[in-house]
Design an enzyme around this catalytic site. Structure first.
Site, PDB file in Angstrom:
ATOM      1  N   PRO A   1      72.753  49.673  45.265  1.00  0.00           N
ATOM      2  CA  PRO A   1      74.154  49.447  45.658  1.00  0.00           C
ATOM      3  C   PRO A   1      74.180  48.932  47.103  1.00  0.00           C
ATOM      4  O   PRO A   1      73.561  49.527  47.988  1.00  0.00           O
ATOM      5  CB  PRO A   1      74.797  50.836  45.567  1.00  0.00           C
ATOM      6  CG  PRO A   1      73.875  51.650  44.719  1.00  0.00           C
ATOM      7  CD  PRO A   1      72.501  51.078  44.925  1.00  0.00           C
ATOM      8  N   ALA A   2      74.848  47.809  47.318  1.00  0.00           N
ATOM      9  CA  ALA A   2      74.803  47.199  48.652  1.00  0.00           C
ATOM     10  C   ALA A   2      75.531  48.054  49.688  1.00  0.00           C
ATOM     11  O   ALA A   2      75.227  47.987  50.876  1.00  0.00           O
ATOM     12  CB  ALA A   2      75.418  45.800  48.606  1.00  0.00           C
TER      13      ALA A   2
ATOM     14  N   ASP B   1      71.539  56.493  53.102  1.00  0.00           N
ATOM     15  CA  ASP B   1      70.451  56.044  53.969  1.00  0.00           C
ATOM     16  C   ASP B   1      70.056  57.181  54.926  1.00  0.00           C
ATOM     17  O   ASP B   1      70.903  57.683  55.665  1.00  0.00           O
ATOM     18  CB  ASP B   1      70.893  54.829  54.785  1.00  0.00           C
ATOM     19  CG  ASP B   1      69.756  54.305  55.630  1.00  0.00           C
ATOM     20  OD1 ASP B   1      68.920  53.557  55.092  1.00  0.00           O
ATOM     21  OD2 ASP B   1      69.674  54.679  56.824  1.00  0.00           O
TER      22      ASP B   1
ATOM     23  N   LYS C   1      62.901  56.900  55.958  1.00  0.00           N
ATOM     24  CA  LYS C   1      62.042  56.101  56.861  1.00  0.00           C
ATOM     25  C   LYS C   1      60.940  56.943  57.479  1.00  0.00           C
ATOM     26  O   LYS C   1      61.161  58.108  57.830  1.00  0.00           O
ATOM     27  CB  LYS C   1      62.896  55.478  57.977  1.00  0.00           C
ATOM     28  CG  LYS C   1      64.136  54.794  57.445  1.00  0.00           C
ATOM     29  CD  LYS C   1      64.958  54.078  58.487  1.00  0.00           C
ATOM     30  CE  LYS C   1      66.311  53.716  57.903  1.00  0.00           C
ATOM     31  NZ  LYS C   1      67.310  54.783  57.989  1.00  0.00           N
TER      32      LYS C   1
ATOM     33  N   HIS D   1      59.968  52.837  60.034  1.00  0.00           N
ATOM     34  CA  HIS D   1      61.208  52.855  60.832  1.00  0.00           C
ATOM     35  C   HIS D   1      61.199  51.842  61.988  1.00  0.00           C
ATOM     36  O   HIS D   1      62.208  51.186  62.243  1.00  0.00           O
ATOM     37  CB  HIS D   1      61.411  54.280  61.372  1.00  0.00           C
ATOM     38  CG  HIS D   1      62.831  54.625  61.678  1.00  0.00           C
ATOM     39  ND1 HIS D   1      63.347  55.891  61.549  1.00  0.00           N
ATOM     40  CD2 HIS D   1      63.862  53.870  62.110  1.00  0.00           C
ATOM     41  CE1 HIS D   1      64.628  55.891  61.887  1.00  0.00           C
ATOM     42  NE2 HIS D   1      64.961  54.670  62.232  1.00  0.00           N
TER      43      HIS D   1
END
Ligand code: A2P
Length: 316
Positions: free
Chosen positions: A13-14, A43, A77, A110
């Site tokens: 999903p953007a 995120d 990350k 990262h």
């Protein structure tokens, strides 16, 4: 919901929720509220220091039946003190344990910066390891191993410039599929977008709203204020939406993923609705004219006497 397609047909999903700067105590509610509002992409990063709380929220929404694991896209990350090839899996397992997940959808290096394992946050030049000693290409071998072990479905990088990406691509068995970089109307990164498109790499735009809640060490005096830009304001007023929604919609219209951070329930909902905001060609052209090549995250926080890292080497 716009989606970015990966080479194996997986779709990300953007639009997602950013969690950098979301304090412990806030991020749990933010993630739960977001997913209940329809967010399907979260995120994260070990360095944000809040993955255990994100994990608690994820576990609960899955257990409550709000969402299935396979319908979520979770990115995390690798922090800079775990760049040694053998440390990548150790770091990823810690992240998975904190997030209470069996796999990630996407794992990113990262920063193209290596630091000593025992120093999670640098404060002097000798805390770093040079890229000659520990090249990104070695770290990448650990990232590839993570895919082989099924700990993450996709791998990529963050804060890499074209030259650093090119070097990685040259030696990679699995090509990087994402570069997460700062991008907004004051720092549009057209060259980076073209480079990534040419190499089949997706781009995620971080700090899409200008990250005004950054700690002071990441700020400079008299920064331009993106959310108060008159052009953005005018476009927002003409559509009866907010400036934040215009900025999010702009990132989506450019074909990038975008991860606005919020811990405020009203703004979490408002940002999600930005996906329905349409921008015309003339809106896009007006916003294109705002570029100032201004990074809110200049990279200067990496500069210490006695380290081999310079702004040129980091953003190369
Ligand atoms: P809050 O968490 O209180 O909502 P970025 O995503 O660029 O890092 O920006 C995050 C900053 O922008 C945070 O201070 C966040 O505050 C604020 N913010 C998030 N959504 C909006 C919005 N729609 N309008 C204005 N500010 C916003």
């Amino acid at each position: 919901m716009r989606r970015l397609k990966f080479s194996n047909n997986d779709e990300m999903p953007a639009f997602g929720l950013g969690t950098w700067k979301s304090a412990e105590g806030d991020v749990y509610n933010a993630v739960k509220t977001a997913i209940k509002n329809g967010y399907r992409h979260i995120d994260c990063a070990a360095a944000y220091g809040n993955e255990n709380e994100v994990g608690k929220a994820l576990k609960e929404v899955i257990e409550e039946g709000v969402v299935k694991r396979e319908d979520l896209w979770v990115t995390s990350k690798l922090w800079c003190n775990m760049h040694a090839k053998e440390d990548v899996i150790i770091a990823l397992n810690k992240t998975l344990s904190d997030l209470q997940l069996e796999y990630l959808d996407l794992y990113l290096i990262h920063w193209p910066v290596a630091q000593k394992k025992e120093i999670p946050f640098v404060s002097k030049g000798e805390d770093f390891i040079s890229l000659e000693e520990l090249p990104n290409e070695l770290t990448w071998q650990g990232m590839e191993k993570a895919v082989e072990l099924g700990l993450t479905k996709h791998i990529g990088v963050s804060n890499f410039g074209p030259k650093a990406l090119q070097d990685l691509i040259a030696s990679a068995k699995i090509k990087p599929e994402m570069n997460q970089v700062e991008s907004h109307p004051y720092f549009q990164q057209e060259d980076m977008l073209s480079f990534c498109k040419e190499h089949g790499i997706h781009v995620t735009a971080y700090s899409p709203l200008g990250s005004s809640d950054r700690p002071d060490k990441f700020k400079t005096e008299n920064e331009p204020r993106l959310l108060q830009d008159p052009v953005i304001f005018e476009i927002a007023a003409s559509k009866n939406v907010t400036p934040g929604q215009v900025l999010i919609s702009w990132a989506l219209h450019r074909g990038t993923a975008v991860i606005p951070k919020s811990v405020n329930p009203g703004r979490i909902a408002q940002n999600f609705e930005a996906q329905t905001v349409e921008l015309s060609e003339s809106d896009m052209n007006n916003i294109a004219s705002l570029n100032k090549n201004h990074r809110y995250l200049s990279g200067e926080h990496w500069l210490y006497e006695g380290s081999s890292y310079t702004l040129e080497s980091i953003w190369r």
